[in-house]
Design a protein around this motif. Sequence first.
Motif, mmCIF file in Angstrom:
data_model
loop_
_atom_site.group_PDB
_atom_site.id
_atom_site.type_symbol
_atom_site.label_atom_id
_atom_site.label_comp_id
_atom_site.label_asym_id
_atom_site.label_seq_id
_atom_site.Cartn_x
_atom_site.Cartn_y
_atom_site.Cartn_z
ATOM 1 N N PHE A 138 4.489 -1.162 -1.485
ATOM 2 C CA PHE A 138 5.487 -1.763 -0.605
ATOM 3 C C PHE A 138 5.372 -1.129 0.780
ATOM 4 C CE2 PHE A 138 9.923 -1.836 1.096
ATOM 5 C CZ PHE A 138 10.002 -3.205 1.302
ATOM 6 N N THR A 139 5.201 -1.957 1.779
ATOM 7 C CA THR A 139 4.984 -1.465 3.137
ATOM 8 C C THR A 139 6.260 -1.434 3.971
ATOM 9 O OG1 THR A 139 4.493 -3.686 3.981
ATOM 10 C CG2 THR A 139 2.644 -2.391 3.113
ATOM 11 N N GLY A 140 7.312 -2.013 3.446
ATOM 12 C CA GLY A 140 8.552 -2.111 4.191
ATOM 13 C C GLY A 140 8.910 -3.533 4.538
ATOM 14 N N SER A 141 7.939 -4.437 4.394
ATOM 15 C CA SER A 141 8.192 -5.834 4.737
ATOM 16 C C SER A 141 7.579 -6.839 3.755
ATOM 17 C CB SER A 141 7.658 -6.128 6.144
ATOM 18 O OG SER A 141 6.262 -5.871 6.209
ATOM 19 N N ASN A 142 6.792 -6.358 2.787
ATOM 20 C CA ASN A 142 6.105 -7.266 1.863
ATOM 21 C C ASN A 142 6.781 -7.293 0.498
ATOM 22 O OD1 ASN A 142 5.342 -4.617 1.246
ATOM 23 N ND2 ASN A 142 3.405 -5.277 0.352
ATOM 24 N N PHE A 143 8.083 -7.445 0.460
ATOM 25 C CA PHE A 143 8.819 -7.370 -0.798
ATOM 26 C C PHE A 143 8.262 -8.321 -1.850
ATOM 27 C CE2 PHE A 143 12.052 -8.789 -3.742
ATOM 28 C CZ PHE A 143 12.572 -7.596 -4.213
ATOM 29 N N ALA A 144 8.020 -9.557 -1.466
ATOM 30 C CA ALA A 144 7.621 -10.576 -2.431
ATOM 31 C C ALA A 144 6.262 -10.304 -3.056
ATOM 32 C CB ALA A 144 7.619 -11.949 -1.764
ATOM 33 N N THR A 145 5.368 -9.642 -2.343
ATOM 34 C CA THR A 145 4.022 -9.408 -2.863
ATOM 35 C C THR A 145 3.826 -7.993 -3.407
ATOM 36 O OG1 THR A 145 3.251 -8.802 -0.640
ATOM 37 C CG2 THR A 145 3.008 -11.115 -1.325
ATOM 38 N N ALA A 146 4.809 -7.132 -3.258
ATOM 39 C CA ALA A 146 4.704 -5.764 -3.788
ATOM 40 C C ALA A 146 4.822 -5.788 -5.306
ATOM 41 C CB ALA A 146 5.782 -4.881 -3.182
ATOM 42 N N ASN A 147 4.176 -4.838 -5.944
ATOM 43 C CA ASN A 147 4.229 -4.739 -7.410
ATOM 44 C C ASN A 147 5.349 -3.787 -7.823
ATOM 45 O OD1 ASN A 147 1.940 -6.412 -7.716
ATOM 46 N ND2 ASN A 147 0.580 -4.672 -7.358
ATOM 47 N N TRP A 148 6.454 -4.346 -8.269
ATOM 48 C CA TRP A 148 7.618 -3.550 -8.662
ATOM 49 C C TRP A 148 7.613 -3.350 -10.173
ATOM 50 C CZ3 TRP A 148 10.316 -1.273 -4.945
ATOM 51 C CH2 TRP A 148 10.293 -1.826 -3.659
ATOM 52 N N THR A 149 7.657 -2.097 -10.595
ATOM 53 C CA THR A 149 7.664 -1.750 -12.017
ATOM 54 C C THR A 149 9.046 -1.252 -12.418
ATOM 55 O OG1 THR A 149 5.325 -1.117 -11.949
ATOM 56 C CG2 THR A 149 6.631 -0.313 -13.811
ATOM 57 N N LYS A 150 9.618 -1.869 -13.433
ATOM 58 C CA LYS A 150 10.943 -1.461 -13.909
ATOM 59 C C LYS A 150 10.844 -0.147 -14.670
ATOM 60 C CE LYS A 150 14.846 -3.115 -16.689
ATOM 61 N NZ LYS A 150 15.354 -4.229 -17.527
ATOM 62 N N ILE A 151 11.739 0.779 -14.358
ATOM 63 C CA ILE A 151 11.738 2.112 -14.965
ATOM 64 C C ILE A 151 13.044 2.319 -15.738
ATOM 65 C CG2 ILE A 151 11.536 4.584 -14.538
ATOM 66 C CD1 ILE A 151 9.074 2.986 -13.690
ATOM 67 N N PRO A 152 12.964 2.688 -17.013
ATOM 68 C CA PRO A 152 14.197 2.933 -17.770
ATOM 69 C C PRO A 152 14.884 4.217 -17.341
ATOM 70 C CG PRO A 152 12.284 3.476 -19.109
ATOM 71 C CD PRO A 152 11.758 2.860 -17.838
ATOM 72 N N TYR A 153 16.201 4.233 -17.434
ATOM 73 C CA TYR A 153 16.976 5.437 -17.152
ATOM 74 C C TYR A 153 18.327 5.327 -17.850
ATOM 75 C CZ TYR A 153 19.988 2.971 -13.789
ATOM 76 O OH TYR A 153 20.897 2.114 -13.208
ATOM 77 N N THR A 154 19.057 6.431 -17.906
ATOM 78 C CA THR A 154 20.391 6.418 -18.505
ATOM 79 C C THR A 154 21.374 5.919 -17.464
ATOM 80 O OG1 THR A 154 19.841 8.296 -19.923
ATOM 81 C CG2 THR A 154 22.182 7.790 -19.624
#
Length: 200
Positions: free
Chosen positions: A131-147
Amino acid sequence: MITKTKLIALFIVVGTLFSSCTKDSDVEYPTLKTVGFSETFDGGTTLPAGWITYAQTGTTVWSAGIYGGDGYAQLNGYSTSSSVSQLNSWLISPAIDMDQHDGEQLSFQTCHSKYVNTTTNIVELYIATNFTGSNFATANWTKIPYTMTQPDPLTKAYVYVNSGAIDLSKYTGSIRFAFKYIGVPAISGTYQIDNVKIVY
């Protein structure tokens, strides 16, 4: 006269006393962690520099809040005028350089208001390496589990819950972590995030 049975019993008692003692050299003291990144959101009524808000659906975004001198990031999803069936609003961290240290761990605290009473109203954690700060739609977001704070207005409203230590040690280069608020307009309440830290 000490009988054989009494002598054996005496040995057992004495042996138990000595085996239950721990020498100082055997105690494992926790290693002190160094804080590499910290955000308490105590800087006032605006979010700190470097944090990005993004409304994926709807128009509601994260903001800074303060109560009793303690600051936090917050989002109130309640809205009767929203034109969307679900709110998806992101709070994205500044860029974190993962090549400076080893063994990094992320932690933070979440809480919600008493109006969060549905399991469809939650906050998810994501990490992106591109994520560069402006490419939200093309960035690869990985969901991370937490409590996380579970929706339960009777027992957990405004009670901060610790996320636990989230291992970041596999990441290299620059990363961003993000909090994604998910809610349904008119039935969703406020979530707050505070005391964000990365230690190594």
